[in-house]
Structures are given as structure tokens and as C-alpha cells.
Design a protein around this motif. Sequence first.
Motif, mmCIF file in Angstrom:
data_model
loop_
_atom_site.group_PDB
_atom_site.id
_atom_site.type_symbol
_atom_site.label_atom_id
_atom_site.label_comp_id
_atom_site.label_asym_id
_atom_site.label_seq_id
_atom_site.Cartn_x
_atom_site.Cartn_y
_atom_site.Cartn_z
ATOM 1 N N ARG A 13 8.757 -7.390 8.385
ATOM 2 C CA ARG A 13 7.550 -6.780 8.932
ATOM 3 C C ARG A 13 7.607 -5.257 8.782
ATOM 4 O O ARG A 13 6.619 -4.618 8.424
ATOM 5 N N LYS A 14 8.776 -4.689 9.009
ATOM 6 C CA LYS A 14 8.951 -3.244 8.845
ATOM 7 C C LYS A 14 8.765 -2.837 7.385
ATOM 8 O O LYS A 14 8.137 -1.829 7.089
ATOM 9 N N ASN A 15 9.317 -3.640 6.477
ATOM 10 C CA ASN A 15 9.155 -3.348 5.052
ATOM 11 C C ASN A 15 7.692 -3.443 4.631
ATOM 12 O O ASN A 15 7.210 -2.623 3.851
ATOM 13 N N LEU A 16 6.992 -4.423 5.167
ATOM 14 C CA LEU A 16 5.577 -4.587 4.854
ATOM 15 C C LEU A 16 4.771 -3.399 5.381
ATOM 16 O O LEU A 16 3.895 -2.874 4.683
ATOM 17 N N ALA A 17 5.086 -2.957 6.580
ATOM 18 C CA ALA A 17 4.402 -1.792 7.150
ATOM 19 C C ALA A 17 4.672 -0.546 6.314
ATOM 20 O O ALA A 17 3.770 0.261 6.055
ATOM 21 N N HIS A 18 5.909 -0.391 5.862
ATOM 22 C CA HIS A 18 6.264 0.754 5.018
ATOM 23 C C HIS A 18 5.511 0.682 3.689
ATOM 24 O O HIS A 18 4.955 1.680 3.226
ATOM 25 N N PHE A 19 5.450 -0.502 3.104
ATOM 26 C CA PHE A 19 4.727 -0.669 1.852
ATOM 27 C C PHE A 19 3.242 -0.353 2.035
ATOM 28 O O PHE A 19 2.630 0.297 1.189
ATOM 29 N N ALA A 20 2.658 -0.814 3.137
ATOM 30 C CA ALA A 20 1.242 -0.550 3.414
ATOM 31 C C ALA A 20 1.001 0.954 3.542
ATOM 32 O O ALA A 20 -0.007 1.473 3.062
ATOM 33 N N THR A 21 1.931 1.666 4.140
ATOM 34 C CA THR A 21 1.803 3.117 4.261
ATOM 35 C C THR A 21 1.887 3.774 2.886
ATOM 36 O O THR A 21 1.111 4.686 2.581
ATOM 37 N N LEU A 22 2.801 3.306 2.043
ATOM 38 C CA LEU A 22 2.918 3.838 0.686
ATOM 39 C C LEU A 22 1.640 3.580 -0.118
ATOM 40 O O LEU A 22 1.167 4.456 -0.846
ATOM 41 N N ALA A 23 1.067 2.395 0.040
ATOM 42 C CA ALA A 23 -0.170 2.058 -0.676
ATOM 43 C C ALA A 23 -1.322 2.934 -0.188
ATOM 44 O O ALA A 23 -2.146 3.388 -0.993
ATOM 45 N N GLU A 31 -8.781 6.532 -6.349
ATOM 46 C CA GLU A 31 -8.201 5.339 -6.956
ATOM 47 C C GLU A 31 -6.701 5.495 -7.169
ATOM 48 O O GLU A 31 -6.193 6.607 -7.270
ATOM 49 N N ILE A 32 -6.053 4.371 -7.289
ATOM 50 C CA ILE A 32 -4.624 4.368 -7.572
ATOM 51 C C ILE A 32 -4.460 4.450 -9.088
ATOM 52 O O ILE A 32 -4.963 3.603 -9.818
ATOM 53 N N ASN A 33 -3.778 5.517 -9.540
ATOM 54 C CA ASN A 33 -3.595 5.702 -10.977
ATOM 55 C C ASN A 33 -2.465 4.794 -11.484
ATOM 56 O O ASN A 33 -1.720 4.221 -10.692
ATOM 57 N N PRO A 34 -2.338 4.643 -12.807
ATOM 58 C CA PRO A 34 -1.312 3.739 -13.365
ATOM 59 C C PRO A 34 0.119 4.085 -12.934
ATOM 60 O O PRO A 34 0.928 3.184 -12.702
ATOM 61 N N LYS A 37 0.487 2.893 -9.386
ATOM 62 C CA LYS A 37 0.519 1.426 -9.388
ATOM 63 C C LYS A 37 1.897 0.931 -9.806
ATOM 64 O O LYS A 37 2.452 0.008 -9.182
ATOM 65 N N ALA A 38 2.465 1.536 -10.833
ATOM 66 C CA ALA A 38 3.799 1.140 -11.298
ATOM 67 C C ALA A 38 4.839 1.369 -10.199
ATOM 68 O O ALA A 38 5.728 0.536 -9.986
ATOM 69 N N LEU A 39 4.720 2.486 -9.499
ATOM 70 C CA LEU A 39 5.663 2.783 -8.430
ATOM 71 C C LEU A 39 5.469 1.824 -7.255
ATOM 72 O O LEU A 39 6.447 1.345 -6.669
ATOM 73 N N LEU A 40 4.216 1.500 -6.942
ATOM 74 C CA LEU A 40 3.962 0.523 -5.870
ATOM 75 C C LEU A 40 4.537 -0.844 -6.247
ATOM 76 O O LEU A 40 5.101 -1.538 -5.391
ATOM 77 N N ASP A 41 4.404 -1.224 -7.507
ATOM 78 C CA ASP A 41 4.986 -2.489 -7.968
ATOM 79 C C ASP A 41 6.505 -2.478 -7.763
ATOM 80 O O ASP A 41 7.095 -3.471 -7.321
ATOM 81 N N PHE A 80 11.714 9.857 1.433
ATOM 82 C CA PHE A 80 12.027 9.941 0.008
ATOM 83 C C PHE A 80 11.128 8.999 -0.784
ATOM 84 O O PHE A 80 10.562 9.377 -1.814
ATOM 85 N N ASP A 81 10.976 7.759 -0.298
ATOM 86 C CA ASP A 81 10.079 6.804 -0.953
ATOM 87 C C ASP A 81 8.662 7.360 -1.008
ATOM 88 O O ASP A 81 7.967 7.264 -2.022
ATOM 89 N N PHE A 82 8.235 7.950 0.099
ATOM 90 C CA PHE A 82 6.897 8.531 0.189
ATOM 91 C C PHE A 82 6.718 9.619 -0.871
ATOM 92 O O PHE A 82 5.708 9.670 -1.563
ATOM 93 N N PHE A 83 7.719 10.483 -1.001
ATOM 94 C CA PHE A 83 7.641 11.561 -1.995
ATOM 95 C C PHE A 83 7.658 11.016 -3.419
ATOM 96 O O PHE A 83 7.037 11.597 -4.308
ATOM 97 N N GLN A 84 8.333 9.908 -3.654
ATOM 98 C CA GLN A 84 8.299 9.308 -4.986
ATOM 99 C C GLN A 84 6.879 8.884 -5.341
ATOM 100 O O GLN A 84 6.446 9.059 -6.480
ATOM 101 N N VAL A 85 6.165 8.330 -4.378
ATOM 102 C CA VAL A 85 4.772 7.945 -4.628
ATOM 103 C C VAL A 85 3.923 9.190 -4.857
ATOM 104 O O VAL A 85 3.133 9.256 -5.801
ATOM 105 N N ILE A 86 4.084 10.177 -4.006
ATOM 106 C CA ILE A 86 3.288 11.398 -4.129
ATOM 107 C C ILE A 86 3.473 12.022 -5.513
ATOM 108 O O ILE A 86 2.509 12.398 -6.175
ATOM 109 N N PHE A 87 4.709 12.154 -5.948
ATOM 110 C CA PHE A 87 4.994 12.847 -7.193
ATOM 111 C C PHE A 87 4.981 11.934 -8.420
ATOM 112 O O PHE A 87 5.385 12.354 -9.495
ATOM 113 N N SER A 88 4.472 10.719 -8.279
ATOM 114 C CA SER A 88 4.349 9.855 -9.454
ATOM 115 C C SER A 88 3.364 10.446 -10.456
ATOM 116 O O SER A 88 3.439 10.173 -11.640
#
Length: 140
Positions: A13-23, A31-34, A37-41, A80-88
Motif C-alpha cells: 500500500r505504501k509503494n502504491l501511494a508512492h507510485f501514485a505520487t510519482l505519477a 501530459e506525461i512525456n515519453p 512514462k519510461a521512468l514511471l514504468d 531521490f525517486d521524485f527527483f528522478q521523475v522530475i529530471f527525466s
Amino acid sequence: MPILDLYEHGDHRKNLAHFATLATLAAVDGEINPNEKALLDKFAFKLDITDAEYKEVMKKENKYPIETPHSGEKRLMRLFDFFQVIFSDHEIDDVERKMVEKYAVGLGFPTKKAEEIIKKSIAIFTGKIAFEDYLYLMEK
């Protein structure tokens, strides 16, 4: 039901919440750029998010609260995960910065500490760090 099953469910549940925040962060600028999207995958795989959960998170308003890890290291890992998404897309805009500031405070960092961590993280992710900081990171 064994206690282990409860723990795994709570952890998922915590991982899902974290993923939802990243999305949500990835979609904050439209829109979510390619690259996003690759990083979210990648994070979906890393966090063991099912295809059904992935689709649900992507189509609905984020209904998952921020889960605050007890460990300072895990909080930094979430940022760190959040920053990876930001700087994708190799940049951070004002909307993304405000969102990461809210997220850092939501993770339990005091406002002043959150600002400091974000400033350092941006310097690291943009490659604008002092040689002394670079040397320190390399020696660790």
C-alpha cells in the motif's frame, strides 16, 4: 491471516501511494512525456505495481495519501525517486518544484531542512555542484 501477509499488504500500500505520487508529479505539467512514462514504468516494476493498479493510478485523481517512512534514509530515497521523475526531461519547472517542496514536508522534513535538501538535490541533478561536494560524493 498470518501477520506477514498484513505487513506485506501494508508495505505494498505504501509503494502504491508512492507510485501514485510519482505519477501525479509526472502529470503536473500537463501530459506525461515519453521519458516520464519510461521512468514511471521502471518505478512500477521496482515497486511491484500491477498493470491494473498502474491503469487505476493513471486514470483517476490521486487518492493515496503520502506515506511517511520512519527511516530518514527511506525518506531521502523517496525524494531521490521524485527527483528522478522530475529530471527525466532534464529540467525542473516552478510547478514541479512547488510539488516536491510539499512532498518533502509531507514526508516529515521540517520546512527549512526540506528547502536545503531540495536545493542540494537540484544542484546534484543539474550537475552544478562544487568540486568539494563532488569529491565528497566520490569518496563515499
